[in-house]
Design a protein around this motif. Sequence first.
Motif, short mmCIF file in Angstrom:
data_model
loop_
_atom_site.label_atom_id
_atom_site.label_comp_id
_atom_site.label_asym_id
_atom_site.label_seq_id
_atom_site.Cartn_x
_atom_site.Cartn_y
_atom_site.Cartn_z
N VAL A 126 -17.41 -11.60 28.87
CA VAL A 126 -17.13 -12.15 30.19
C VAL A 126 -15.73 -12.77 30.17
N PRO A 127 -15.04 -12.78 31.34
CA PRO A 127 -13.64 -13.19 31.36
C PRO A 127 -13.39 -14.68 31.22
N GLU A 128 -14.38 -15.49 31.54
CA GLU A 128 -14.20 -16.94 31.46
C GLU A 128 -15.53 -17.63 31.20
N ASP A 129 -15.44 -18.84 30.69
CA ASP A 129 -16.63 -19.61 30.33
C ASP A 129 -17.58 -19.78 31.52
N SER A 130 -17.04 -20.08 32.69
CA SER A 130 -17.88 -20.32 33.86
C SER A 130 -18.67 -19.08 34.27
N ALA A 131 -18.20 -17.89 33.91
CA ALA A 131 -18.93 -16.66 34.24
C ALA A 131 -20.30 -16.63 33.57
N LEU A 132 -20.40 -17.20 32.37
CA LEU A 132 -21.71 -17.26 31.70
C LEU A 132 -22.71 -18.03 32.54
N ASP A 133 -22.28 -19.17 33.05
CA ASP A 133 -23.19 -19.98 33.87
C ASP A 133 -23.54 -19.27 35.17
N GLN A 134 -22.58 -18.58 35.77
CA GLN A 134 -22.85 -17.82 37.00
C GLN A 134 -23.86 -16.71 36.74
N ILE A 135 -23.67 -15.99 35.65
CA ILE A 135 -24.61 -14.92 35.31
C ILE A 135 -25.99 -15.49 35.05
N HIS A 136 -26.06 -16.57 34.30
CA HIS A 136 -27.33 -17.21 33.97
C HIS A 136 -28.08 -17.58 35.25
N GLN A 137 -27.41 -18.24 36.17
CA GLN A 137 -28.06 -18.66 37.42
C GLN A 137 -28.52 -17.46 38.25
N LEU A 165 -29.31 -14.45 37.12
CA LEU A 165 -30.45 -13.82 36.46
C LEU A 165 -31.73 -14.60 36.71
N LEU A 166 -31.67 -15.93 36.60
CA LEU A 166 -32.84 -16.75 36.86
C LEU A 166 -33.32 -16.59 38.30
N ALA A 167 -32.38 -16.56 39.24
CA ALA A 167 -32.74 -16.43 40.66
C ALA A 167 -33.41 -15.09 40.96
N HIS A 168 -33.17 -14.07 40.13
CA HIS A 168 -33.76 -12.75 40.35
C HIS A 168 -34.90 -12.45 39.38
N LYS A 206 -34.08 0.66 38.65
CA LYS A 206 -34.07 -0.79 38.43
C LYS A 206 -32.97 -1.17 37.44
N SER A 207 -32.80 -0.39 36.40
CA SER A 207 -31.76 -0.69 35.41
C SER A 207 -30.37 -0.53 36.03
N ALA A 208 -30.18 0.52 36.82
CA ALA A 208 -28.88 0.71 37.49
C ALA A 208 -28.61 -0.43 38.45
N ALA A 209 -29.61 -0.86 39.20
CA ALA A 209 -29.43 -1.97 40.16
C ALA A 209 -29.11 -3.27 39.43
N PHE A 210 -29.67 -3.47 38.25
CA PHE A 210 -29.36 -4.68 37.47
C PHE A 210 -27.85 -4.78 37.25
N PHE A 211 -27.25 -3.68 36.84
CA PHE A 211 -25.81 -3.70 36.56
C PHE A 211 -24.97 -3.71 37.84
N THR A 212 -25.36 -2.91 38.84
CA THR A 212 -24.52 -2.80 40.03
C THR A 212 -24.74 -3.96 41.00
N GLU A 213 -25.98 -4.32 41.26
CA GLU A 213 -26.25 -5.36 42.26
C GLU A 213 -26.15 -6.77 41.70
N LEU A 214 -26.64 -6.99 40.50
CA LEU A 214 -26.58 -8.35 39.94
C LEU A 214 -25.25 -8.66 39.28
N LEU A 215 -24.68 -7.69 38.57
CA LEU A 215 -23.46 -7.96 37.82
C LEU A 215 -22.19 -7.44 38.49
N GLY A 216 -22.34 -6.67 39.56
CA GLY A 216 -21.17 -6.19 40.28
C GLY A 216 -20.45 -5.00 39.66
N TRP A 217 -21.14 -4.27 38.78
CA TRP A 217 -20.55 -3.08 38.17
C TRP A 217 -20.50 -1.96 39.22
N ASN A 218 -19.71 -0.94 38.94
CA ASN A 218 -19.61 0.22 39.81
C ASN A 218 -20.43 1.37 39.26
#
Length: 132
Positions: free
Chosen positions: A80-91, A93-96, A20-32
């Motif tokens: 995060v690389p840009e301000d809008s990324a915070l809002d994208q991550i927030h949305q 996370l809430l959706a999941h 579950k922790s690995a999926a959080f980073f890879t599936e939700l955040l797009g990490w490798n």
Amino acid sequence: MKSLTQGAHHIGLTVADLEKSAAFFTELLGWNEVARNEQYPAVFVSDGTVMLTLWAVKQEPSVAFDRKSNIGLHHVAIRVPEDSALDQIHQKLLAHGVEVEFAPEPLNGGPMRHMMCYEPSGIRLEFIWPGE
């Protein structure tokens, strides 16, 4: 004096549910996923800048870390690389159904912004845009 170090190579985190922790980073955040060690077991994930080693807890029952009463990791801050990324991550996370401590907000009067959440094993994460 010149620093003898050059930043973090990786950060090792003990997690309650490795997959579950690995999926959080890879599936939700797009990490490798960089590697796995089935013997430990551990999963290594990276966003291309920092690597996290997610280690499966070895003893049950496990004891959750309390940042207010234990010495150790208070939180991990991820840039995060840009301000809008915070809002994208927030949305996302809430959706999941991820526990969000607080939504994106200015830090120290801005323009920096940050938010806090908890990954599936309860580790506190900060996402931060430095305002540059």
